[in-house]
Design a protein around this motif. Structure first.
Motif, PDB file in Angstrom:
ATOM      1  N   LYS A  22       0.751  -1.238  -0.167  1.00  0.00           N
ATOM      2  CA  LYS A  22       0.089  -0.050  -0.179  1.00  0.00           C
ATOM      3  C   LYS A  22       0.867   1.137  -0.012  1.00  0.00           C
ATOM      4  CE  LYS A  22      -4.516  -1.240   0.278  1.00  0.00           C
ATOM      5  NZ  LYS A  22      -5.374  -0.817  -1.069  1.00  0.00           N
ATOM      6  N   ASP A  57      -5.663   1.854   3.367  1.00  0.00           N
ATOM      7  CA  ASP A  57      -5.943   2.829   2.175  1.00  0.00           C
ATOM      8  C   ASP A  57      -5.958   4.385   2.891  1.00  0.00           C
ATOM      9  OD1 ASP A  57      -6.292   1.117  -0.026  1.00  0.00           O
ATOM     10  OD2 ASP A  57      -8.284   0.704   0.737  1.00  0.00           O
ATOM     11  N   SER A  60      -2.411   5.605   2.791  1.00  0.00           N
ATOM     12  CA  SER A  60      -1.886   5.762   1.699  1.00  0.00           C
ATOM     13  C   SER A  60      -2.694   6.726   0.881  1.00  0.00           C
ATOM     14  CB  SER A  60      -1.879   4.414   0.961  1.00  0.00           C
ATOM     15  OG  SER A  60      -3.251   3.898   0.633  1.00  0.00           O
ATOM     16  N   VAL A  61      -3.785   7.002   0.829  1.00  0.00           N
ATOM     17  CA  VAL A  61      -4.437   7.939   0.093  1.00  0.00           C
ATOM     18  C   VAL A  61      -3.987   9.426   0.745  1.00  0.00           C
ATOM     19  CG1 VAL A  61      -6.577   9.117  -0.341  1.00  0.00           C
ATOM     20  CG2 VAL A  61      -6.288   6.750  -0.754  1.00  0.00           C
ATOM     21  N   ALA A 174      -3.300   4.014  -5.082  1.00  0.00           N
ATOM     22  CA  ALA A 174      -3.974   3.979  -3.675  1.00  0.00           C
ATOM     23  C   ALA A 174      -5.416   4.310  -3.847  1.00  0.00           C
ATOM     24  CB  ALA A 174      -2.970   5.024  -2.981  1.00  0.00           C
ATOM     25  N   ALA A 178      -8.714   2.070  -3.105  1.00  0.00           N
ATOM     26  CA  ALA A 178      -9.512   2.648  -1.872  1.00  0.00           C
ATOM     27  C   ALA A 178     -11.001   2.458  -2.280  1.00  0.00           C
ATOM     28  CB  ALA A 178      -9.197   3.952  -1.394  1.00  0.00           C
ATOM     29  N   ASN A 181     -12.097  -1.329  -2.681  1.00  0.00           N
ATOM     30  CA  ASN A 181     -12.201  -1.986  -1.366  1.00  0.00           C
ATOM     31  C   ASN A 181     -13.427  -1.369  -0.848  1.00  0.00           C
ATOM     32  OD1 ASN A 181      -9.983  -3.508  -1.464  1.00  0.00           O
ATOM     33  ND2 ASN A 181      -8.615  -1.747  -0.742  1.00  0.00           N
ATOM     34  N   THR A 213       2.475   0.330   6.540  1.00  0.00           N
ATOM     35  CA  THR A 213       1.794   1.115   5.265  1.00  0.00           C
ATOM     36  C   THR A 213       2.722   2.727   5.486  1.00  0.00           C
ATOM     37  OG1 THR A 213      -0.392   0.470   5.522  1.00  0.00           O
ATOM     38  CG2 THR A 213       0.097   2.387   4.329  1.00  0.00           C
TER      39      THR A 213
END
Length: 252
Positions: A22, A57, A60-61, A174, A178, A181, A213
């Motif tokens: 991620k 997520d 990472s986002v 990412a 996201a 998911n 992450t």
């Protein structure tokens, strides 16, 4: 909550690999589910993993919130929605082994071709984000993610030839995953996978998920763009080989 120490001996390394993936090291996460499936059923491993992925997520986002390609995300997510729906409707009829074998072979061929072209100095002109190909590969990404948890390779096959800057490539992935998911949550709920035990176990692994992450984000930014792409191609070969082996073994 699962309390068996053997489970956590496998789950902690698995979640760490997911976190590094991620953070930017695409491909490492494909090793996580097989590792967890050594101690619990693949279905339960997938159910425990999804909430962990959603938490990762967020990290990472946030880390790549300024570096992602909006056109790619819009095209791929739109295609992925139909792919996830197709996967949900055909889950009982489609063999995940056959999907893994096909995705694995395509991934190997794609990655080796790109490595050979780059080594020979014959790198083709970078592609652009176009709707027909993007919708197709978005559909494949959503479908394989729903059926065989193998959405990464199709995403890479579509986006990598665009030669986006390293952080934009990672950020785009990412954001795309996201969305994917979260879209997968209703089908997983409909399949009855979000049990109290699975959710509590996922929650216990959240600290490892977040820390790994961030570690991935920090480490990937220390790698040059050219070296990063070469590493991802090599990882894609190994991931493709693992998928092909798993698929072929199950079919035989």
């Amino acid at each position: 909550m699962i309390t068996d120490p053997l489970f956590y001996a496998a789950a902690i390394p698995a979640v760490t690999l997911l976190g590094l993936a991620k953070g930017g090291f695409s491909g490492l996460g494909m090793l996580s589910l097989p590792l967890m499936a050594l101690v619990v059923s693949p279905v339960q491993a997938a159910a425990i993993t999804l909430p962990i992925l959603i938490v990762q997520d967020v990290v990472s986002v946030w880390a790549y919130r300024y570096t992602w390609d909006r056109r790619n995300v819009a095209i791929l997510v739109l295609g992925a929605i139909s792919g996830i729906l197709t996967g949900y409707l055909l889950a009982a009829q489609v063999s995940d082994a056959a999907i893994k074998l096909a995705v694995g072979l395509i991934s190997i061929a794609f990655a080796i071709r790109r490595l050979v072209l780059e080594r020979g100095g014959r790198e083709p002109k970078a592609t652009t984000a176009d709707v027909p190909r993007g919708m197709f590969w978005g559909w494949v990404t959503g479908f394989t993610s729903m059926i065989a948890h193998a959405g990464g390779p199709p995403f890479q096959i579509y986006v990598m030839p665009q030669r986006l800057p390293r952080d934009v490539f990672v950020g785009t992935g990412a954001v795309v995953f996201a969305f994917i998911n979260w879209i997968k949550v209703p089908p997983y709920m409909a399949l009855g996978q979000f049990t109290a035990e699975n959710m509590a176990t996922a929650g216990a692994l959240f600290p490892v998920a977040i820390a790994s992450t961030w570690a991935g984000v920090i480490l990937v930014r220390r790698v040059s763009g050219q070296l990063f792409y070469t590493a991802v191609y090599v990882l894609l070969v190994f991931v493709g080989a693992k998928l092909a082996y798993d698929g072929a073994s199950a079919l035989l």
